[in-house]
Each structure stands twice: as C-alpha cells, then as structure tokens.
Design a protein around this motif. Structure first.
Motif, mmCIF file in Angstrom:
data_model
loop_
_atom_site.group_PDB
_atom_site.id
_atom_site.type_symbol
_atom_site.label_atom_id
_atom_site.label_comp_id
_atom_site.label_asym_id
_atom_site.label_seq_id
_atom_site.Cartn_x
_atom_site.Cartn_y
_atom_site.Cartn_z
ATOM 1 N N LEU A 71 0.782 -1.237 0.000
ATOM 2 C CA LEU A 71 0.000 0.000 0.000
ATOM 3 C C LEU A 71 0.813 1.287 0.000
ATOM 4 O O LEU A 71 0.300 2.333 -0.410
ATOM 5 N N VAL A 72 2.059 1.246 0.453
ATOM 6 C CA VAL A 72 2.845 2.476 0.623
ATOM 7 C C VAL A 72 3.770 2.675 -0.572
ATOM 8 O O VAL A 72 4.636 1.842 -0.853
ATOM 9 N N LYS B 133 2.347 9.583 2.539
ATOM 10 C CA LYS B 133 2.293 9.860 3.965
ATOM 11 C C LYS B 133 1.230 8.999 4.622
ATOM 12 O O LYS B 133 0.139 8.803 4.068
ATOM 13 N N VAL B 134 1.577 8.473 5.788
ATOM 14 C CA VAL B 134 0.655 7.641 6.560
ATOM 15 C C VAL B 134 0.513 8.277 7.939
ATOM 16 O O VAL B 134 1.508 8.507 8.638
ATOM 17 N N GLY C 238 8.003 5.587 2.258
ATOM 18 C CA GLY C 238 6.903 6.451 2.645
ATOM 19 C C GLY C 238 7.309 7.296 3.834
ATOM 20 O O GLY C 238 8.442 7.225 4.325
ATOM 21 N N GLU C 239 6.381 8.099 4.320
ATOM 22 C CA GLU C 239 6.659 8.976 5.459
ATOM 23 C C GLU C 239 5.561 8.823 6.502
ATOM 24 O O GLU C 239 4.379 9.037 6.209
ATOM 25 N N ALA C 240 5.955 8.440 7.689
ATOM 26 C CA ALA C 240 5.008 8.389 8.796
ATOM 27 C C ALA C 240 4.807 9.801 9.323
ATOM 28 O O ALA C 240 5.767 10.443 9.746
ATOM 29 N N TRP D 96 -4.996 15.480 7.040
ATOM 30 C CA TRP D 96 -4.980 14.797 5.738
ATOM 31 C C TRP D 96 -4.559 15.790 4.657
ATOM 32 O O TRP D 96 -5.100 16.882 4.557
ATOM 33 N N GLY D 97 -3.564 15.397 3.876
ATOM 34 C CA GLY D 97 -3.077 16.267 2.808
ATOM 35 C C GLY D 97 -3.054 15.558 1.477
ATOM 36 O O GLY D 97 -3.474 14.397 1.351
ATOM 37 N N SER D 98 -2.517 16.235 0.479
ATOM 38 C CA SER D 98 -2.527 15.690 -0.884
ATOM 39 C C SER D 98 -1.677 14.434 -1.013
ATOM 40 O O SER D 98 -1.915 13.603 -1.889
ATOM 41 N N SER D 99 -0.668 14.272 -0.134
ATOM 42 C CA SER D 99 0.201 13.095 -0.196
ATOM 43 C C SER D 99 -0.222 11.981 0.760
ATOM 44 O O SER D 99 0.389 10.910 0.762
#
Length: 390
Positions: free
Chosen positions: A111-112, A117-118, A137-139, A161-164
């Motif tokens: 999924l990442v 971003k998670v 990815g980025e936590a 929550w953002g675009s990434s």
C-alpha cells in the motif's frame, strides 16, 4: 564498505534494547535487575501448544506451507473471530505471517508508495513508522495527548490529511499506552479515511488483552479494513514468530505474491502448534492469564501515582502503563538510566515512541510477576526518597 541505502538513515535505534543491554551488563556484575521494559509476557505457550509442536516435529510436518498459511489454521482463526467477536470472516482473507511484524511489512509493501504519507499517533510503537519508511513512505506523527487517550481521532485525521496522505496506521489497544480507540471514534475515523479514498490499517495484536469492555474488532466496520494480529501477546508465543493479516478479498493475490517472494511462508512447526491455541483448555488458560494481567494493572497504576508519577489515562488493554514523569524529572531518558543504575529497575523513556512525549513520559510493562512488581515499587520508593534527601 559500499554506501548504504538512504532509507537506513530514517530508521532510528531502538532505545528499549539499549537499556536492556545496560541492564545485562549490571546483571553480569551480580546486580539484581527487575525488567519492566520489554513488552513480552512472562507466561509461555500452554502445554497443549508445546505438545502440538512436538507432534509436528515427530511426524515430520516441517515442509513449506503455502505462502498464505495452513488452511486449517486460517479456518481456526476465522472460527475464533466468530466465537469471540461474532464476525463471519472468510478464511481466504486471512494470511498467516512470520509474526505481526511480517504482517505489517506485507501491508506496507502493498500500500505504501514512495512519498506517501501515513498518519499515526504520537506516541506509537516505533517500528510502525519504520515499516512505512522501509518502503520510502513517510510516517506523519500527530501529537495525541491524554485528552485523546493518546490515540488519533476523526477530527485529527481530517485536520492533517493532505494531498500526499494515503492512509492511517492505528493500534488498539496501543503500545506504549495500553489505551484503545473507542468504538464510535474508530468508526468515525474509518468513515473519514474512506471518504478520502485512503486505507485503514489497525494493529490489534493486544486486542485479546482488553480488560474493561466487550471484545471488539475493527473488522466489524467493513471488509475494506486491514487488521494485523499475532500469536505473541494474548497467546504467549513471542519467540514462535507467528501472526496473521486480514485483508480485503481483492488484496489477497497481491499479498500472497509478496509473501511468496519475501518470506515463502511462516514457520510450519509454529503453525501446527498454533492450532492448539484454540483448544478449550488453552483458551481457558489464556483467560486466567488475562485476569492476572488485569490484577497487575490494578496494583501498579495506583502504586505509580503514589510514587509521584501521573497516570493521566488508565490503560484498558495490553500490559503497559504510560506515565507522566515530569513532576519527578525533566529528562525521562536520564531518569530511566538513574532508576536502572540506582534501583535496579528497567523502565523505558518516551524517546522511542515519538517526540511529543519523548522527555516527559516513561513506559512500564507489567508483564512480570506480582512479586516483581511489588519489589520494584519498593526499590523505587527507596530511590525517590534518597533523591529527595540529597
């Protein structure tokens, strides 16, 4: 030596293990050390599980299984969901893994994507953010204080929550806090993430150790939820390295392909042994042990408060207490080192679990005997009294 991949720089050392190494040195010098740092049950696998492993080895049942696990074990896990949670889960959606760590690795691999971003709470189990980083990815750690039970809320998810952003990774009950996400709040989080087109991964490895409410699994909120679980904590099989993953039906082929390539399969002996976890005598023993964990929690929380720690949220699951130590020290890391050296008690600073609580909190694991807990409290009483007098 050739240059290492850049992602290695994003994986922090595990300070829990550093304290464990310091404690080992003191033990070799003859010191008595009480370990309340590492989150591992002091109970081990029940007799029926050990006997099942022995039979499997004697019968030569040690060849590879399918990447998704023994069909009988997947069916037994599905039956457990029906019995405990009242949920009908298709065994085909269950993938048996080499511990919950492998389950999280497979979920993140599927999924990442690079740059994704998670969202996850700060504080949270450090390896969770590192699984995200392993796939570039980025936590995104969101500070969550006592007022949120140290857990994400739907409001926080919407606000960050953002675009990434691609999804959320939650744990209920949580390590390090022992707190669960209330059912309605989790439902609201899932609805928010669904609205954004993201994924929801819920780590439920401590779900069997929930003390103050009826059993509840995020799987009841829809077939699109991805749930991680393990035989390590409730089932007392930490070193057997066995867990499972429940995924949407459409994800099963991708997860199976990844599992085939990354792991081949989980330990065959451990899988055969785990079938005995669901025997009536094993389940009865697990519930007795759960009652003992609850008894320990009910002792240690007021004892910590008497020592001067603040426990802002009583843990309702797992076997951890997350305690505010700011009235005792402005440096949780140094305080844990001092408690180890002068009291012979291993606790863990908030440093591992995220920046928002790094210096003001400690984590205590009560996965040790009541005798050890009582002795640890006595040693800490002496330690803090000496500090006040110095």
């Amino acid at each position: 030596m050739r240059r290492l991949a850049g992602r290695v720089d994003h994986i922090d050392p595990f300070h829990v293990m550093e304290l464990a190494k310091m404690a080992a040195v003191l033990e070799r010098e003859g010191r008595s050390i009480i370990h309340m740092g590492i989150g591992e049950p002091d109970f081990t696998a029940p007799p029926a599980v050990v006997a099942a492993a022995t039979r499997a080895m004697s019968d030569g049942k040690s060849q590879y299984t399918s990447a998704n696990g023994l069909p009988a074990l997947r069916e037994a896990i599905a039956a457990h969901y029906a019995q405990v949670y009242g949920l009908e889960i298709d065994p085909a959606r269950i993938v048996v893994t080499a511990g919950a760590s492998a389950a999280l690795l497979l979920a993140c691999a599927a999924l990442v994507e690079p740059g994704a971003k998670v969202l996850m709470p700060d504080p949270s189990y450090p390896c969770n953010r590192h699984f995200v980083a392993a796939f570039d990815g980025e936590a995104q750690m969101i500070p969550c204080g006592p007022e949120q039970r140290f857990q994400l809320s739907a409001e926080l998810v919407r606000a960050h929550w953002g675009s990434s952003t691609r999804g959320v990774l939650l744990a209920s009950p949580s390590n390090p806090t022992g707190t669960s996400i209330p059912q309605q709040e989790l439902q609201d989080i899932v609805a928010t993430v669904r609205e954004k087109g993201g994924f929801t991964i819920v780590d439920e490895i401590y779900q069997g150790l929930t003390y103050d409410a009826a059993p509840f699994s995020a799987l009841s909120l829809g077939d699109d939820i991805i749930v991680i679980n393990s035989f390590s904590k409730y089932f007392n099989m930490t070193g057997w390295r066995l867990g499972w993953l429940v995924v949407p039906s459409a994800m099963v082929p991708a997860i199976e392909k990844l599992a085939q390539n990354l792991f081949i399969c989980a330990s065959t002996i451990a899988q055969h042994a785990a079938l005995a976890c669901f025997a009536p005598e094993s389940l009865a023993l697990y519930e007795q042990r759960k009652d003992e964990f609850r008894r320990r929690r009910d002792y240690i929380v007021p004892a910590l408060r008497e020592l001067g720690f603040v426990v802002p949220v009583v843990p309702d699951g797992a076997f951890y207490v997350y305690a505010d130590c700011s009235k005792l020290s402005d440096d949780a890391d140094q305080l844990t080192i001092d408690m180890l050296n002068h009291a012979g008690v291993v606790l863990v600073p908030g440093l591992d679990f995220g920046p928002s609580t790094a210096h003001g909190y400690i984590r205590l694991s009560y996965a040790t005997s009541m005798d050890n807990l009582v002795e640890a409290v006595h040693r800490l009483q002496v330690f803090f009294q000496a500090r006040r007098q110095s």
